[in-house]
Design an enzyme around this catalytic site. Sequence first.
Site, PDB file in Angstrom:
ATOM      1  N   HIS A 117      98.793  63.275  31.493  1.00  0.00           N
ATOM      2  CA  HIS A 117      99.737  62.518  31.565  1.00  0.00           C
ATOM      3  C   HIS A 117      99.076  60.916  32.486  1.00  0.00           C
ATOM      4  O   HIS A 117      98.149  60.715  33.316  1.00  0.00           O
ATOM      5  CB  HIS A 117     100.996  62.519  32.741  1.00  0.00           C
TER       6      HIS A 117
ATOM      7  N   GLU B 128      98.636  59.590  35.632  1.00  0.00           N
ATOM      8  CA  GLU B 128      98.595  59.818  37.160  1.00  0.00           C
ATOM      9  C   GLU B 128      97.157  59.520  37.047  1.00  0.00           C
ATOM     10  O   GLU B 128      95.779  60.316  36.779  1.00  0.00           O
ATOM     11  CB  GLU B 128      98.561  60.892  36.769  1.00  0.00           C
TER      12      GLU B 128
ATOM     13  N   HIS C 173      95.324  66.636  38.221  1.00  0.00           N
ATOM     14  CA  HIS C 173      97.040  65.584  37.787  1.00  0.00           C
ATOM     15  C   HIS C 173      97.666  65.006  39.125  1.00  0.00           C
ATOM     16  O   HIS C 173      96.893  66.140  40.030  1.00  0.00           O
ATOM     17  CB  HIS C 173      98.012  66.946  37.383  1.00  0.00           C
TER      18      HIS C 173
ATOM     19  N   GLU D 257      97.178  69.513  41.260  1.00  0.00           N
ATOM     20  CA  GLU D 257      98.430  68.724  41.944  1.00  0.00           C
ATOM     21  C   GLU D 257      97.274  68.104  42.516  1.00  0.00           C
ATOM     22  O   GLU D 257      97.222  68.184  43.510  1.00  0.00           O
ATOM     23  CB  GLU D 257      99.125  68.642  41.960  1.00  0.00           C
TER      24      GLU D 257
END
Length: 350
Positions: free
Chosen positions: A63, A66, A157, A221
């Site tokens: 993405h 990010e 991410h 994450e």
Amino acid sequence: MAKTALLQQGLLEFTLNSPQNTDTFGFELANDTKVSLLAPGVVRFEPKDSIPSRAIVLSAGIHGNETAPIECLDKLVSDIFALEVKLEQPLLVILGNPPAMIEAKRELSVNLNRLFIGKHQNYASCYEVERAKQLESLLDNFYKSYQHLPAYHLDLHTAIRSSKHEKFAVYPFTHGKPWQKSSLALLQACGVDCVLFSNEPASTFSYHSSAKYNAVAFTVELGKVHAFGQNDLSKLEQLSTTLQQLLSDSNLSSLGFKPKQAVLFEVSDVVNKHQEDFCFSFGQSQANFTEYQTGYELAKEGSGSVVIGNGPKAIVFPNDKVAIGQRAVLLVKRMSLSDIEQAEKNHRLE
């Protein structure tokens, strides 16, 4: 010369200066490590005369907005170029969506992290669809070149929302195979104590590597989305140190799983969006891992609603702006220490 530009600018700047450039080239560093630029944002390292013990893929920017893990990998690559990292393992580094990075967007047309394991075949051609095909091919070539070695893939991410657990990882669905304590130990060494165990196949990049190549693979994450240059990379020091250990040490037995430190969740429900009017009952500021009790009306859609059953359950990745048919939120249940111990006894965790 392209080699000089790559070494001087670093992978990120070089990629953003020419995101659609299809030129490929290779060269050797002073320590005889072979470097190959395979596609925009994709570089392969092959150390000479080492006896490797694993084949490693590190990806970020699937993405485009990010940015913290993108900057983290960019620094790692620059340190490898400068011979400041002892590289003993073959490594593939991927910056996933350069055009979206330039536009500071999550994606241009389609969520790239929903297109792997062949799911791109279900979509009309666009940048993300073609990029998914390309990344699958490059990944396949890399892992097959080292098929005698254990495969690793950390897909890095940051989350749209804040989180009650700033760093967390998604453990791909294992199709009945036990969860590995050694894998959880690696995540803990990276500073990631919170892990979600998936309950079904997915189309994510990490699931692709796990399912197709039996890789130790996770979606990791690492905090909240920020613009380039606004990240506090000191928060990722544990990650950076452990990545260097992963790239250099043949033996990772020093990494031990600490169950009392672990915060483990099992995914209980995957809620998909079926109509355009799908909307949550809570605001955009609600953090990941916020917990709700049985009977809470989580969302409305059409003439119906989504209600929490068999609670308490926590929300992860809520996003009511996704395309129809895609996941709007995960509902997860926390495992107690006794649950973890029972999982060990039942050989679900080995």
